[in-house]
Design a protein around this motif. Structure first.
Motif, PDB file in Angstrom:
ATOM      1  N   ALA A  79       0.866  -1.182   0.000  1.00  0.00           N
ATOM      2  CA  ALA A  79       0.000   0.000   0.000  1.00  0.00           C
ATOM      3  C   ALA A  79       0.901   1.230   0.000  1.00  0.00           C
ATOM      4  N   ALA A  80       1.031   1.863  -1.160  1.00  0.00           N
ATOM      5  CA  ALA A  80       1.906   3.034  -1.297  1.00  0.00           C
ATOM      6  C   ALA A  80       1.070   4.297  -1.419  1.00  0.00           C
ATOM      7  N   GLY A  81       1.378   5.286  -0.601  1.00  0.00           N
ATOM      8  CA  GLY A  81       0.664   6.554  -0.672  1.00  0.00           C
ATOM      9  C   GLY A  81       0.965   7.310  -1.947  1.00  0.00           C
ATOM     10  N   THR A  82       2.235   7.286  -2.382  1.00  0.00           N
ATOM     11  CA  THR A  82       2.652   7.972  -3.603  1.00  0.00           C
ATOM     12  C   THR A  82       3.716   7.139  -4.294  1.00  0.00           C
ATOM     13  N   LEU A  83       4.000   7.484  -5.539  1.00  0.00           N
ATOM     14  CA  LEU A  83       5.176   6.969  -6.218  1.00  0.00           C
ATOM     15  C   LEU A  83       6.319   7.967  -6.012  1.00  0.00           C
ATOM     16  N   TYR A  84       7.512   7.446  -5.901  1.00  0.00           N
ATOM     17  CA  TYR A  84       8.677   8.270  -5.597  1.00  0.00           C
ATOM     18  C   TYR A  84       9.050   9.127  -6.809  1.00  0.00           C
ATOM     19  N   GLY A 173      22.837   0.874  -4.371  1.00  0.00           N
ATOM     20  CA  GLY A 173      24.000   0.507  -5.168  1.00  0.00           C
ATOM     21  C   GLY A 173      24.446  -0.924  -4.989  1.00  0.00           C
ATOM     22  N   LEU A 174      23.914  -1.609  -3.984  1.00  0.00           N
ATOM     23  CA  LEU A 174      24.285  -3.003  -3.765  1.00  0.00           C
ATOM     24  C   LEU A 174      23.412  -3.920  -4.615  1.00  0.00           C
ATOM     25  N   GLY A 175      23.991  -5.029  -5.072  1.00  0.00           N
ATOM     26  CA  GLY A 175      23.220  -6.029  -5.786  1.00  0.00           C
ATOM     27  C   GLY A 175      22.350  -6.822  -4.824  1.00  0.00           C
ATOM     28  N   ARG A 176      21.501  -7.680  -5.397  1.00  0.00           N
ATOM     29  CA  ARG A 176      20.555  -8.415  -4.569  1.00  0.00           C
ATOM     30  C   ARG A 176      21.250  -9.301  -3.548  1.00  0.00           C
ATOM     31  N   LYS A 177      22.287 -10.012  -3.970  1.00  0.00           N
ATOM     32  CA  LYS A 177      22.993 -10.907  -3.053  1.00  0.00           C
ATOM     33  C   LYS A 177      23.699 -10.113  -1.952  1.00  0.00           C
ATOM     34  N   ALA A 178      24.273  -8.971  -2.306  1.00  0.00           N
ATOM     35  CA  ALA A 178      24.966  -8.140  -1.320  1.00  0.00           C
ATOM     36  C   ALA A 178      23.976  -7.577  -0.302  1.00  0.00           C
ATOM     37  N   ARG A 179      22.792  -7.170  -0.773  1.00  0.00           N
ATOM     38  CA  ARG A 179      21.768  -6.672   0.144  1.00  0.00           C
ATOM     39  C   ARG A 179      21.323  -7.779   1.103  1.00  0.00           C
ATOM     40  N   SER A 180      21.169  -8.975   0.554  1.00  0.00           N
ATOM     41  CA  SER A 180      20.742 -10.104   1.386  1.00  0.00           C
ATOM     42  C   SER A 180      21.778 -10.412   2.454  1.00  0.00           C
ATOM     43  N   ASP A 207       8.927   4.659   5.347  1.00  0.00           N
ATOM     44  CA  ASP A 207       8.704   5.890   4.589  1.00  0.00           C
ATOM     45  C   ASP A 207       8.866   5.658   3.092  1.00  0.00           C
ATOM     46  N   VAL A 208       9.931   4.942   2.689  1.00  0.00           N
ATOM     47  CA  VAL A 208      10.213   4.721   1.272  1.00  0.00           C
ATOM     48  C   VAL A 208      10.454   3.231   1.038  1.00  0.00           C
ATOM     49  N   LEU A 209       9.909   2.721  -0.056  1.00  0.00           N
ATOM     50  CA  LEU A 209      10.171   1.346  -0.477  1.00  0.00           C
ATOM     51  C   LEU A 209      10.969   1.408  -1.768  1.00  0.00           C
ATOM     52  N   THR A 210      12.217   0.960  -1.705  1.00  0.00           N
ATOM     53  CA  THR A 210      13.080   1.006  -2.892  1.00  0.00           C
ATOM     54  C   THR A 210      13.221  -0.395  -3.473  1.00  0.00           C
ATOM     55  N   SER A 211      14.301  -1.087  -3.153  1.00  0.00           N
ATOM     56  CA  SER A 211      14.489  -2.440  -3.675  1.00  0.00           C
ATOM     57  C   SER A 211      13.580  -3.454  -2.995  1.00  0.00           C
ATOM     58  N   GLY A 212      13.119  -3.115  -1.787  1.00  0.00           N
ATOM     59  CA  GLY A 212      12.288  -4.049  -1.031  1.00  0.00           C
ATOM     60  C   GLY A 212      13.079  -5.001  -0.161  1.00  0.00           C
ATOM     61  N   ALA A 213      14.404  -4.867  -0.122  1.00  0.00           N
ATOM     62  CA  ALA A 213      15.229  -5.806   0.649  1.00  0.00           C
ATOM     63  C   ALA A 213      14.944  -5.708   2.142  1.00  0.00           C
ATOM     64  N   THR A 214      14.844  -4.481   2.663  1.00  0.00           N
ATOM     65  CA  THR A 214      14.606  -4.323   4.103  1.00  0.00           C
ATOM     66  C   THR A 214      13.208  -4.814   4.470  1.00  0.00           C
ATOM     67  N   SER A 215      12.204  -4.434   3.680  1.00  0.00           N
ATOM     68  CA  SER A 215      10.849  -4.893   3.980  1.00  0.00           C
ATOM     69  C   SER A 215      10.751  -6.405   3.859  1.00  0.00           C
ATOM     70  N   GLU A 216      11.471  -6.988   2.912  1.00  0.00           N
ATOM     71  CA  GLU A 216      11.458  -8.441   2.755  1.00  0.00           C
ATOM     72  C   GLU A 216      12.027  -9.127   3.989  1.00  0.00           C
ATOM     73  N   ALA A 236       6.260   6.523  -0.068  1.00  0.00           N
ATOM     74  CA  ALA A 236       6.701   6.647  -1.459  1.00  0.00           C
ATOM     75  C   ALA A 236       7.327   5.335  -1.918  1.00  0.00           C
ATOM     76  N   ARG A 237       6.879   4.872  -3.069  1.00  0.00           N
ATOM     77  CA  ARG A 237       7.394   3.625  -3.642  1.00  0.00           C
ATOM     78  C   ARG A 237       8.191   3.941  -4.895  1.00  0.00           C
ATOM     79  N   VAL A 238       9.411   3.421  -4.979  1.00  0.00           N
ATOM     80  CA  VAL A 238      10.264   3.663  -6.129  1.00  0.00           C
ATOM     81  C   VAL A 238       9.864   2.712  -7.251  1.00  0.00           C
ATOM     82  N   LEU A 239       9.210   3.272  -8.278  1.00  0.00           N
ATOM     83  CA  LEU A 239       8.810   2.517  -9.473  1.00  0.00           C
ATOM     84  C   LEU A 239       8.916   3.472 -10.666  1.00  0.00           C
TER      85      LEU A 239
END
Length: 246
Positions: A79-84, A173-180, A207-216, A236-239
């Protein structure tokens, strides 16, 4: 009459209402001017049935976006209030780094409009900050947004449900594996609150959803602890691909 309404005319006289983005005069200290409101991008329909990513007008109801087809999300919706974009970015920076915490009610209202299904009994859980970052900043922006959403929807704020057990670097700036790797073991349900999460319906707030790694990582911790449903809410959702083209 609430105390805030009683003294509102005096406050407005001493501190004339201004748009927090452009400084334009306002009739009341409740939001943005009409021009700045128009610069925000509100995600709408049609959208992905799993993650609510805005999709083209030609898709059918119940359609699923390509990223969710590739790998189904663990969460139960976004549920995103706005797009970034430039306008929402300025609000986020003013709120989080400019100490403009009075923006929280307005930002949370935009989020709450996407959470009409949330009722009393739901838990509102902010994405946690590590104690060092919380000490430096002085507040958790997700907790302030969560408090306003809990008030608006009659839900229960569980501000300490999740804990960040180790500091994590900036993930940009980190790749998916690095974020994980950076988030591995960083976020967990507080042991003292574990009994409360079993079978719970949860709104995870940031506040902001970017790659989704933290929320995941947060969703995974909540689901492992027994949460029945976890919806991710952000201001704000980054899309970038969903933003209107000039």
């Amino acid at each position: 009459m609430p105390l805030a309404e009683t003294f509102a005319p005096v406050v407005d006289l001493i501190f004339p209402p201004r748009c927090p983005l452009c400084g334009e005069g306002l009739s009341a200290q409740v939001g943005l001017c009409a021009t700045c409101w128009s610069e925000l991008v509100i995600p709408g329909e049609p959208a992905c049935a799993l993650c609510q990513r805005p999709m083209g007008d030609s898709v059918d109801t119940g359609a699923v976006c390509a990223p969710c087809l590739t790998e189904a999300p663990r969460h139960d919706g976004i549920a995103a209030g706005t797009l970034y974009n430039a306008a929402s970015r300025r609000l986020v920076l003013a709120f989080k780094h400019g100490q403009r915490i009075a923006l929280a009610p307005m930002m949370a209202r935009l989020m709450a409009t996407k959470l009409s299904f949330v009722e009393p009994g739901w838990l509102i859980v902010p994405v946690p900050l590590h104690r060092w970052r919380l000490w430096r900043r002085g507040f958790n922006q997700a907790a302030l947004l969560g408090r306003e959403i809990a008030r608006a929807r009659g839900a229960t704020l569980a501000v300490d449900m999740l804990e960040r057990r180790k500091p994590t670097p900036t993930l940009g700036g980190l790749g998916r594996k690095a974020r994980s790797r950076a988030l591995s073991g960083a976020i967990a349900v507080d042991r003292k609150r574990a009994g409360q999460i079993k079978g719970a319906r949860v709104v995870l707030v940031d506040d902001v959803l970017t790659s989704g790694a933290t929320s995941e990582a947060c969703v995974s911790a909540l689901k492992r602890a027994g949460a029945e449903r976890v919806v991710v809410a952000c201001f704000a959702r980054v899309l970038d691909e969903a933003l209107p083209t000039a």
